[in-house]
Write an enzyme that holds these catalytic residues in place. Structure first.
Site, PDB file in Angstrom:
ATOM      1  N   ASP A  55      10.989   3.077   7.526  1.00 15.43           N
ATOM      2  CA  ASP A  55      10.648   1.652   7.554  1.00 15.43           C
ATOM      3  C   ASP A  55      11.942   0.876   7.762  1.00 15.43           C
ATOM      4  O   ASP A  55      12.785   0.814   6.867  1.00 15.43           O
ATOM      5  CB  ASP A  55       9.972   1.233   6.247  1.00 15.43           C
ATOM      6  CG  ASP A  55       9.425  -0.190   6.307  1.00 15.43           C
ATOM      7  OD1 ASP A  55       9.996  -1.010   7.050  1.00 15.43           O
ATOM      8  OD2 ASP A  55       8.437  -0.472   5.609  1.00 15.43           O
TER       9      ASP A  55
ATOM     10  N   HIS B  83     -13.711   2.180   7.971  1.00 18.15           N
ATOM     11  CA  HIS B  83     -12.831   1.124   7.467  1.00 18.15           C
ATOM     12  C   HIS B  83     -13.262   0.664   6.070  1.00 18.15           C
ATOM     13  O   HIS B  83     -13.517  -0.520   5.830  1.00 18.15           O
ATOM     14  CB  HIS B  83     -12.816  -0.066   8.432  1.00 18.15           C
ATOM     15  CG  HIS B  83     -11.540  -0.864   8.352  1.00 18.15           C
ATOM     16  ND1 HIS B  83     -11.025  -1.558   9.411  1.00 18.15           N
ATOM     17  CD2 HIS B  83     -10.676  -1.087   7.319  1.00 18.15           C
ATOM     18  CE1 HIS B  83      -9.899  -2.166   9.054  1.00 18.15           C
ATOM     19  NE2 HIS B  83      -9.677  -1.891   7.784  1.00 18.15           N
ATOM     20  N   ILE B  84     -13.291   1.625   5.146  1.00 21.81           N
ATOM     21  CA  ILE B  84     -13.736   1.336   3.776  1.00 21.81           C
ATOM     22  C   ILE B  84     -12.621   1.539   2.758  1.00 21.81           C
ATOM     23  O   ILE B  84     -12.874   1.539   1.553  1.00 21.81           O
ATOM     24  CB  ILE B  84     -14.945   2.220   3.388  1.00 21.81           C
ATOM     25  CG1 ILE B  84     -14.603   3.710   3.523  1.00 21.81           C
ATOM     26  CG2 ILE B  84     -16.163   1.857   4.226  1.00 21.81           C
ATOM     27  CD1 ILE B  84     -15.658   4.638   2.948  1.00 21.81           C
ATOM     28  N   GLY B  85     -11.383   1.706   3.233  1.00 19.38           N
ATOM     29  CA  GLY B  85     -10.286   1.987   2.308  1.00 19.38           C
ATOM     30  C   GLY B  85     -10.164   0.961   1.197  1.00 19.38           C
ATOM     31  O   GLY B  85      -9.898   1.302   0.039  1.00 19.38           O
TER      32      GLY B  85
ATOM     33  N   ASP C 114      -9.451   6.036   8.697  1.00 24.12           N
ATOM     34  CA  ASP C 114     -10.323   4.971   8.201  1.00 24.12           C
ATOM     35  C   ASP C 114     -10.358   3.807   9.179  1.00 24.12           C
ATOM     36  O   ASP C 114     -11.103   2.853   8.978  1.00 24.12           O
ATOM     37  CB  ASP C 114      -9.834   4.482   6.832  1.00 24.12           C
ATOM     38  CG  ASP C 114     -10.827   3.541   6.155  1.00 24.12           C
ATOM     39  OD1 ASP C 114     -12.027   3.889   6.115  1.00 24.12           O
ATOM     40  OD2 ASP C 114     -10.404   2.468   5.676  1.00 24.12           O
TER      41      ASP C 114
ATOM     42  N   GLU D 159     -11.779  -0.611  17.466  1.00 25.33           N
ATOM     43  CA  GLU D 159     -12.694  -0.858  16.347  1.00 25.33           C
ATOM     44  C   GLU D 159     -13.454  -2.165  16.512  1.00 25.33           C
ATOM     45  O   GLU D 159     -12.897  -3.180  16.915  1.00 25.33           O
ATOM     46  CB  GLU D 159     -11.883  -0.900  15.050  1.00 25.33           C
ATOM     47  CG  GLU D 159     -12.715  -0.850  13.797  1.00 25.33           C
ATOM     48  CD  GLU D 159     -11.848  -0.633  12.566  1.00 25.33           C
ATOM     49  OE1 GLU D 159     -12.174  -1.226  11.532  1.00 25.33           O
ATOM     50  OE2 GLU D 159     -10.847   0.115  12.655  1.00 25.33           O
TER      51      GLU D 159
ATOM     52  N   ILE E  24       0.835  -1.202   0.000  1.00 26.14           N
ATOM     53  CA  ILE E  24       0.000   0.000   0.000  1.00 26.14           C
ATOM     54  C   ILE E  24       0.864   1.243   0.000  1.00 26.14           C
ATOM     55  O   ILE E  24       0.648   2.186  -0.776  1.00 26.14           O
ATOM     56  CB  ILE E  24      -0.962  -0.009   1.197  1.00 26.14           C
ATOM     57  CG1 ILE E  24      -1.931  -1.185   1.081  1.00 26.14           C
ATOM     58  CG2 ILE E  24      -1.734   1.311   1.276  1.00 26.14           C
ATOM     59  CD1 ILE E  24      -2.783  -1.406   2.315  1.00 26.14           C
TER      60      ILE E  24
END
Length: 331
Positions: A174, A290-292, A259, A264, A155
């Site tokens: 990272d 949470h619709i990504g 999102d 959750e 992503i």
């Protein structure tokens, strides 16, 4: 193999074409919709489960003598008892990468909505206000701004690509990524402190593990550039939400697009119960449920990838992207 038609249980809504593909060859029970079936009533007959959000613990696994695979529609396995699956010789698979582009585009849907104050402008128009206070809706352009990525997986890589296409500079933090990899996409690898202090838009793409829980908290918000934007489409626990709301209310943070949330669940009625203000009084906060990864294209890709794993196991083959292999077939 037995000539009996295998039985598949699909826990939550999936793409229509996925259900059609399963029904072409199998008996299918849906755990949703007007004809929803309780798993307990069919567990003794189920050969495979296509699983989304439903919890699948030891009790369900032990009630499923024929079950051979739990195919996750996505990459998270926190709703599956992996130990119980392993003990009972059940494959558990995931479907990485299928919704990466969808989530990456949602990052910029949230970013641009905040940067151009789209939600606030729309709300004013709905309230009948056209010109009054229009200067308060002055936004920013992304070209020339710095995009910071906490994590550079599938992503994050797509987010970097879109950001660079918009003319943004790129910082990446990272520990699993080499400097050369970041340089190849036009970015610069930095530590967390420099990422936080140097980003105009900070987008989170890290896994939630003990070392990353609340990795973005009060100290990080204090170091962020005034007016910076925070975007989280990864895991809610990465952000200390109390500290986030304080930064939003103070004006230190320009905006946040979430999102995902820390606590959750599928039955939430009050997304931010600790918030002192109603969500509609925080114009600089956008929360989506949470619709990504929820696009037509992504749902189709992910769903059919899960079906492919099911078909492989039912055919006696080793499935792709297994996170649990039955002990009797493990290398």
């Amino acid at each position: 193999m037995s000539s009996t038609v295998p039985t598949i249980y699909v826990s939550d809504p999936v793409h229509d074409s996925v259900v059609a593909a399963l029904r072409a060859e199998h008996t299918v029970h849906l755990g949703y919709g007007p004809d929803a079936v309780d798993y307990a009533t069919v567990s003794s007959d189920v050969d495979a489960v296509l699983l989304r959000a439903e919890d699948f613990g030891r009790d369900k696994i032990e009630a499923s003598p024929k079950l051979r695979i739990i195919a996750r529609h996505g990459v998270g396995t926190n709703n599956v008892d992996l130990d119980a699956a392993r003990e009972h010789g059940i494959w558990v698979t995931i479907t990485p990468g299928g919704n990466s582009r969808a989530v990456a585009e949602h990052v910029f849907a949230l970013t641009l909505t905040l940067a151009r104050k789209v939600a606030a402008g729309s709300n004013r128009t709905r309230d009948g206000i056209w010109t009054e206070g229009k200067s308060e809706l002055t936004g920013i352009e992304l070209q020339g701004r710095t995009l910071g990525l906490l994590g550079l997986g599938n992503i994050g890589g797509h987010v970097a690509e879109i950001g660079r296409a918009l003319g943004m500079d790129l910082l990446v933090s990272d520990p699993a990524v080499e400097d050369s990899t970041v340089a190849a996409i036009g970015g610069r690898r930095v530590d967390l402190d420099e990422l936080v202090s140097g980003s105009d838009v900070l987008s989170l793409h890290a896994p939630l593990v003990p070392s990353t829980r609340h990795i973005i908290g009060s100290a990080q918000f204090d170091r962020m550039r005034p007016g910076a934007l925070l975007i989280n489409t990864s895991r809610g626990g990465l952000v200390d939400e109390n500290a986030l709301l304080s930064a939003l209310r103070s004006g230190r943070l320009g905006g946040a697009g979430l999102d995902v949330l820390d606590a959750e669940s599928t039955e939430m009625r009050d997304p931010l119960p600790h918030n002192e203000l109603p969500l509609d009084e925080l114009d600089n906060l956008i929360v989506t449920p949470h619709i990504g990864g929820q696009t037509d294209e992504a749902l189709s890709k992910v769903g059919h990838a899960a079906v492919n794993c099911i078909q492989q196991v039912l055919a006696g083959d080793t499935p792709e992207n297994a996170v649990v292999a039955p002990a009797r077939t493990a290398a």
